[in-house]
Enzyme design. Sequence first.
Site, PDB file in Angstrom:
ATOM      1  N   HIS A  87       8.664  85.500 -18.899  1.00  0.00           N
ATOM      2  CA  HIS A  87       7.781  84.416 -19.309  1.00  0.00           C
ATOM      3  C   HIS A  87       6.395  84.569 -18.699  1.00  0.00           C
ATOM      4  CE1 HIS A  87       6.371  80.103 -18.600  1.00  0.00           C
ATOM      5  NE2 HIS A  87       6.184  80.323 -19.885  1.00  0.00           N
ATOM      6  N   GLU A  90       4.466  86.988 -20.670  1.00  0.00           N
ATOM      7  CA  GLU A  90       3.985  86.380 -21.920  1.00  0.00           C
ATOM      8  C   GLU A  90       2.658  85.649 -21.677  1.00  0.00           C
ATOM      9  OE1 GLU A  90       4.266  82.351 -23.912  1.00  0.00           O
ATOM     10  OE2 GLU A  90       6.314  83.024 -23.475  1.00  0.00           O
ATOM     11  N   HIS A  91       2.589  84.882 -20.589  1.00  0.00           N
ATOM     12  CA  HIS A  91       1.334  84.212 -20.246  1.00  0.00           C
ATOM     13  C   HIS A  91       0.218  85.225 -20.025  1.00  0.00           C
ATOM     14  CE1 HIS A  91       1.889  79.784 -19.292  1.00  0.00           C
ATOM     15  NE2 HIS A  91       3.081  80.146 -19.753  1.00  0.00           N
TER      16      HIS A  91
END
Length: 488
Positions: A87, A90-91
């Site tokens: 995650h 992804e950022h």
Amino acid sequence: MRTNSSPYRRPSFLYPVVLASVLAVMFALAAAPRADAGITDNVKYAKLANGLQVIVLENHKAPVATFNVFYRVGSRNERFGKTGISHLCEHLMFRGTKKLGPEEYSNIIQNNGGDDNAFTSNDYTDYFVVINRDHLDVPISLEADRMANFAPKGFDSEKAVVMEERRLRTDDSPEEALEEMIQAAAFVAHPYHWPVIGWMHDIEGLSLQDALDYHAIYYSPQNAIIVAVGDFDGNQVMKEVSDAFSPIKNADKPPPVTEIEPPQDGERRVILRHAANLPAFGEAYHVTNYRDVSDGFALEVASEILSAGKSARLYKDLVVDKQSVVDVGAEYDMTTFDPELFWVSAQMRPGIKSEDVMAEIDKQIAALRNTPVSDRELQLAKNQEQAAFVFGQDSIFREAEMLGTYQMLGDYHMVDDYLKQIDKVTAADIQRVAKKYLVDSNRTVGVLVPTGVLRHEMGGGGAGGAGGAVHHKDERSIDDLAAAEVSR
């Protein structure tokens, strides 16, 4: 954010599945060859020399297009001590490349009239853009740059954003925290044990080098699928994608996920004491996934019978008749990479005891095991499933998600078998899977015990759920993107 388009979904206090619940309704796998025409008949497919798979589908309903890049990487690929890295990556994909500065990607997309977002799930990460058909070349070139030239800026500040996201949407949200506890107790060996957003202490310890190394392993052509759907010339789009992505090289192949969850031999229980406005609980049963076609479709229809709409068993019994809960439902997603959970959950009204509601739910599940459902109830559930599938095809965004998800599972053609596989489910199938999976020894139960009044509920559709997808930004829902197609 997770979509709410599915006719059945986990109640709002549990982290709603971003695409998983939609895909569970819209998708289904089957090994048999197709007998009828379907949406995949007009798909153009290619696998480039570097292993990148490309799926292109012309849809001329509106002058828009969607461009998705799926990477086979999610929290399932992580390890203890490094949870949340998928995650965080992804950022960081929005924090610049060797050519672009932070947030420049989104600014360029918006300047060309498009909307962009991304989400990380247990199994994969998806980056997507909905844009005017005349500007599809923009996300094609930008995504190729992000794949090849990852160079994020402001690592510490972006990590702080993720930590605050976790703090607000999970740690400060009792229902999200309860789901996380149940998920962790249900899985003891498989990486579905930890939440997609990661444990806070692991996020704190992640470094920029961790992200660079992770990207180098998983963000390669051989580990990606591109799906473009819209009002364009398919051959031209295929050429543009090939020209942009063919020069990108691969690193070593990502390591396989080999962990297998052992059978559960007895009920597990967890209790969360947390400030909350209402008591709540969840039950999670280990079940099969898409690899078992017969059981998977039967479980999917069973979830409809329990919780789809106001006529469903749980809603009618507990919300309408007994008025003991404000929210109740069941959820199952057969499109996970590995076997996951069948959830049943509820949020009680003030003064109602959790054990009383659980006893009523147990009676409803026992009824599924002991008595075949009626022909009328079975057909209604099938109609709801099939209607959701058909209506989902009105959106090019959902078509892209269907094709990409199924290709990751093995073959995008299998989506065309959905309707007939749902139609095959019998009352005996429902009874069989209820006896096989929905039993006390196979479940994990979590109870939320309020310790005080919560001033305001956090969570509720953003990020942080144990088994749900976590998004880069929450301003626009997936339903918003789908609706925006017709306005461009």
